[in-house]
Design a protein around this motif. Structure first.
Motif, PDB file in Angstrom:
ATOM      1  N   GLY A   1       4.233  14.908 -11.019  1.00 43.39           N
ATOM      2  CA  GLY A   1       4.793  15.000 -12.398  1.00 43.39           C
ATOM      3  C   GLY A   1       3.710  16.165 -13.545  1.00 43.39           C
ATOM      4  N   GLU A   2       2.740  15.624 -13.149  1.00 37.63           N
ATOM      5  CA  GLU A   2       1.509  17.042 -14.342  1.00 37.63           C
ATOM      6  C   GLU A   2       1.410  17.864 -13.080  1.00 37.63           C
ATOM      7  OE1 GLU A   2      -2.640  15.025 -13.295  1.00 37.63           O
ATOM      8  OE2 GLU A   2      -1.976  13.362 -14.598  1.00 37.63           O
ATOM      9  N   ALA A   3       1.734  18.500 -11.850  1.00 35.75           N
ATOM     10  CA  ALA A   3       2.145  20.077 -11.430  1.00 35.75           C
ATOM     11  C   ALA A   3       3.005  20.431 -11.030  1.00 35.75           C
ATOM     12  CB  ALA A   3       2.119  19.350 -10.142  1.00 35.75           C
TER      13      ALA A   3
ATOM     14  N   LYS B   1       3.716   5.665  -5.597  1.00 32.57           N
ATOM     15  CA  LYS B   1       3.811   5.741  -7.204  1.00 32.57           C
ATOM     16  C   LYS B   1       2.574   6.437  -8.109  1.00 32.57           C
ATOM     17  CE  LYS B   1       7.658   2.653  -7.305  1.00 32.57           C
ATOM     18  NZ  LYS B   1       8.194   2.897  -8.206  1.00 32.57           N
ATOM     19  N   ASP B   2       1.142   6.087  -7.456  1.00 32.73           N
ATOM     20  CA  ASP B   2      -0.114   7.009  -7.767  1.00 32.73           C
ATOM     21  C   ASP B   2       0.227   8.873  -7.515  1.00 32.73           C
ATOM     22  OD1 ASP B   2      -1.447   4.658  -8.125  1.00 32.73           O
ATOM     23  OD2 ASP B   2      -2.385   4.773  -6.296  1.00 32.73           O
TER      24      ASP B   2
ATOM     25  N   GLU C   1       0.906  -1.075   0.023  1.00 32.49           N
ATOM     26  CA  GLU C   1       0.002   0.304  -0.574  1.00 32.49           C
ATOM     27  C   GLU C   1       1.122   0.913  -0.362  1.00 32.49           C
ATOM     28  OE1 GLU C   1      -2.382  -0.542   3.273  1.00 32.49           O
ATOM     29  OE2 GLU C   1      -4.125  -1.776   2.482  1.00 32.49           O
ATOM     30  N   ASP C   2       1.783   1.256   0.659  1.00 28.72           N
ATOM     31  CA  ASP C   2       2.988   2.380   0.662  1.00 28.72           C
ATOM     32  C   ASP C   2       3.135   2.866  -0.743  1.00 28.72           C
ATOM     33  OD1 ASP C   2       4.175   4.332   2.404  1.00 28.72           O
ATOM     34  OD2 ASP C   2       6.182   3.763   2.160  1.00 28.72           O
ATOM     35  N   VAL C   3       3.836   1.724  -1.099  1.00 30.97           N
ATOM     36  CA  VAL C   3       4.502   1.951  -2.616  1.00 30.97           C
ATOM     37  C   VAL C   3       3.636   2.769  -3.353  1.00 30.97           C
ATOM     38  CG1 VAL C   3       5.246   0.796  -4.280  1.00 30.97           C
ATOM     39  CG2 VAL C   3       6.608  -0.254  -2.310  1.00 30.97           C
ATOM     40  N   LYS C   4       2.391   1.761  -3.376  1.00 33.29           N
ATOM     41  CA  LYS C   4       1.732   2.057  -4.579  1.00 33.29           C
ATOM     42  C   LYS C   4       0.792   3.912  -4.136  1.00 33.29           C
ATOM     43  CE  LYS C   4      -3.422   0.966  -5.954  1.00 33.29           C
ATOM     44  NZ  LYS C   4      -3.760   2.463  -6.086  1.00 33.29           N
TER      45      LYS C   4
END
Length: 343
Positions: free
Chosen positions: A326-328, A319-320, A313-316
């Motif tokens: 990146g969009e920001a 990543k999310d 859950e931490d990695v996900k």
């Protein structure tokens, strides 16, 4: 006085050896014409003393809590990490099973975990690699609250497992009590008189052959808990890849019914043995369901499984979140090109 304290300290681990709080000595009254005010510091000291007294009080044994009607919730420790054992204890689990059957550790590694659990005042159960006198002897000398013996398939095997946990003439346990940790290295004079009554003996029934004999196994004198093993049961029935198969579930329900019915009849026949029911939670059969069906001991999680779930859950989450960052950053570049940022 010492005898009453020893009787109250119904614990198989050496945590019962922590000193009980001593009564405060009486002091002569102080003469004063002014009313006495209790300072904040005095109140804080009193609260701390009360907390210390609670900490030093004897830890109830698993046997006594089961007899009192408590439903116990536990964790399996496969990592053999004393730190995770300590965290589990502080989190509030009623007991922790140090798993020498499937975990990588042996007696030496288990000892470190028992010390952490004792320090945090949580009973430890050792699951043995096999139900044999050698493993039982070495494990009991560490001073756990109980032993879990795997793959018991008949009442004869259950009686033999119980004998591994008792000294002669009732059993075959080797005698080194004057020097082992279980007796506080010989400092606990009450150890021999209570160790067999305090130690919780758990027999795992985890095969089709064992389920067929479960009512007889639960009736064996000295068997305190019958622990269902759904994964091994499904494998023995030919459903290794399908532990939630309806035939496996039906076999489990029938075994549960027999053990629970025997417990209900025990009041009418108090001299007969009727083991408590223990179980493992599964994805298709969560811990809450076992509790609702009447299980007395429920193992709801495994330390490695909890860490695996939290790690994934931490990695996900990271990543999310990185995509949003990146969009920001792209938006900031656009704003810079539009002249919103000075050179």
């Amino acid at each position: 006085m010492a005898a009453s304290i020893a009787a109250a300290a119904a614990a198989a681990s050496i945590s019962h050896l922590l000193p009980a709080p001593k009564p405060k000595p009486r002091t002569p009254p102080r003469l004063s014409l002014l009313p006495r005010r209790r300072s904040r510091a005095a109140g804080a000291i009193s609260a701390s003393a009360s907390a210390a007294s609670d900490f030093l009080a004897p830890v109830p044994s698993l046997k006594s809590r089961l007899a009192a009607g408590d439903t116990l919730y536990g964790l399996f420790l496969l990592s053999f990490s004393p730190t995770l054992a300590e965290i589990a204890a502080l989190a509030g689990y009623d007991y922790v099973v140090v798993d020498m059957e499937h975990g990588p550790g042996g007696i030496t590694e288990a000892l470190a975990c028992l010390r952490a659990l004792d320090a945090a005042r949580t009973p430890a159960v050792l699951r043995l690699p096999e139900a044999c006198p050698v493993w039982a002897k070495k494990a009991l000398d560490l001073g756990p609250a109980g032993l879990m013996l795997p793959a018991v398939e008949s009442p004869a095997a259950a009686a033999e497992a119980v004998s591994h946990c008792r000294y002669p003439p009732r059993g075959v346990r080797g005698a080194a009590y004057p020097i082992v940790r279980a007796s506080a290295y010989g400092l606990d004079d009450s150890y021999l008189s209570r160790c067999e009554d305090d130690t919780l003996i758990i027999c795992q029934v985890e095969t089709a052959a064992g389920v067929a004999e479960i009512d007889a196994i639960a009736a064996v004198e000295g068997v305190d808990v019958v622990q269902m093993g759904p994964l091994d049961l499904s494998a023995s029935m030919g459903y290794l890849w399908d532990p939630g198969n309806r035939k496996v579930r039906a076999a489990l329900r029938e075994a549960e019914r027999k053990v629970l019915e025997a417990r209900k009849k025990k009041d009418a026949a108090p001299k007969t043995n009727a083991a408590y029911l223990g179980g493992f939670a599964m994805p298709n059969d969560p811990a809450e369901q076992l509790k609702h069906r009447g299980y007395h001991m429920v193992a709801g999680a495994v330390d490695i499984g909890l860490f695996r779930k939290a790690a994934l859950e931490d990695v996900k989450r990271f990543k999310d979140a990185s995509m949003e960052i990146g969009e920001a950053e792209g938006e900031e570049e656009d704003e810079k090109e539009d002249g919103y940022w000075s050179e």
